[in-house]
Design an enzyme around this catalytic site. Sequence first.
Site, PDB file in Angstrom:
ATOM      1  N   GLY A  52      38.122  26.936  40.124  1.00  0.00           N
ATOM      2  CA  GLY A  52      37.167  26.346  39.186  1.00  0.00           C
ATOM      3  C   GLY A  52      37.836  25.141  38.575  1.00  0.00           C
ATOM      4  O   GLY A  52      38.404  24.329  39.287  1.00  0.00           O
ATOM      5  N   GLU A  53      37.823  25.079  37.279  1.00  0.00           N
ATOM      6  CA  GLU A  53      38.480  23.966  36.594  1.00  0.00           C
ATOM      7  C   GLU A  53      39.519  24.608  35.667  1.00  0.00           C
ATOM      8  O   GLU A  53      39.164  25.282  34.704  1.00  0.00           O
ATOM      9  CB  GLU A  53      37.432  23.147  35.847  1.00  0.00           C
ATOM     10  N   SER A  54      40.778  24.379  35.977  1.00  0.00           N
ATOM     11  CA  SER A  54      41.811  25.174  35.319  1.00  0.00           C
ATOM     12  C   SER A  54      41.899  24.943  33.810  1.00  0.00           C
ATOM     13  O   SER A  54      42.193  25.862  33.055  1.00  0.00           O
ATOM     14  CB  SER A  54      43.167  24.961  35.991  1.00  0.00           C
ATOM     15  N   CYS A  84      43.453  28.734  43.866  1.00  0.00           N
ATOM     16  CA  CYS A  84      43.214  27.341  43.470  1.00  0.00           C
ATOM     17  C   CYS A  84      43.457  27.154  41.969  1.00  0.00           C
ATOM     18  O   CYS A  84      44.592  27.273  41.527  1.00  0.00           O
ATOM     19  CB  CYS A  84      41.831  26.907  43.923  1.00  0.00           C
ATOM     20  N   ARG A 115      48.635  19.985  39.998  1.00  0.00           N
ATOM     21  CA  ARG A 115      47.175  20.078  40.198  1.00  0.00           C
ATOM     22  C   ARG A 115      46.692  18.969  41.119  1.00  0.00           C
ATOM     23  O   ARG A 115      47.258  17.881  41.136  1.00  0.00           O
ATOM     24  CB  ARG A 115      46.464  19.907  38.856  1.00  0.00           C
ATOM     25  N   ILE A 143      40.240  22.759  48.450  1.00  0.00           N
ATOM     26  CA  ILE A 143      39.296  21.918  47.703  1.00  0.00           C
ATOM     27  C   ILE A 143      39.984  21.480  46.404  1.00  0.00           C
ATOM     28  O   ILE A 143      40.243  22.314  45.532  1.00  0.00           O
ATOM     29  CB  ILE A 143      38.000  22.692  47.375  1.00  0.00           C
ATOM     30  N   HIS A 179      41.061  28.802  49.354  1.00  0.00           N
ATOM     31  CA  HIS A 179      39.944  29.658  48.921  1.00  0.00           C
ATOM     32  C   HIS A 179      39.631  30.769  49.928  1.00  0.00           C
ATOM     33  O   HIS A 179      38.783  30.572  50.803  1.00  0.00           O
ATOM     34  CB  HIS A 179      38.690  28.795  48.714  1.00  0.00           C
ATOM     35  N   GLU A 181      37.900  33.242  49.529  1.00  0.00           N
ATOM     36  CA  GLU A 181      36.551  33.787  49.292  1.00  0.00           C
ATOM     37  C   GLU A 181      35.479  32.970  50.016  1.00  0.00           C
ATOM     38  O   GLU A 181      34.325  33.358  50.024  1.00  0.00           O
ATOM     39  CB  GLU A 181      36.268  33.848  47.780  1.00  0.00           C
TER      40      GLU A 181
END
Length: 197
Positions: A52-54, A84, A115, A143, A179, A181
């Site tokens: 997501g957005e860390s 990620c 990052r 990603i 990822h 998933e």
Amino acid sequence: MKIAVVAIQGNVEEHISAAQAALKEMELPGEVLPVRHSGTIPTCDAIILPGGESTTLGRLMAREGIDVEIKEAAAAGKPIMGTCAGLVLLAKEGGEQAERTGQHLLGLMDISVDRNAFGGQRESFEVALEVSILDSPYNAIFIRAPVITSAKSGVEILASFNSQIVAAKQGNVIALSFHPELTEDFRIHRYFFELVE
Ligand code: GLN
């Protein structure tokens, strides 16, 4: 078996589906719970921290008190997997970007991270990756992925790409740049669930 997927933001539904599929393949009874508030994690056997957005994830986890619960779960030896942005959160050191943004880190692994190490969204890619815990290559999807820039002794390197560490394990904590998933190959989730006592 009860699996928590931190569901504050990011690739949550995909992780829930992958975890359910992996449990089914393993013929393990279990439930996968999306976690948005404190109170659930202490009842779970393993925890997944999605991408997501860390920065956002770190801030909201701290606000909800989920960060403390994850640290307690790790101390109790429960398996934790971060993918990620989740990898970034597991690190003890977040690098220059994390310092600049005041990134909250869980600090569960003796690793430093960088990052967005491969560039932005358009630099996303897939590669057949050798992962030491698997017996054949894994189609890894990157990603806006972070990398592990250094790892102290006690950290096992599971995979590297272009000489950069993209998967590692310390005790029962696993960090992946990519990822797992987003594919139909659930071997990494299965390996993770095998760590549950
Ligand atoms: N680069 C993002 C971050 O550090 C992570 C991207 C992702 O999880 N897909 O927040």
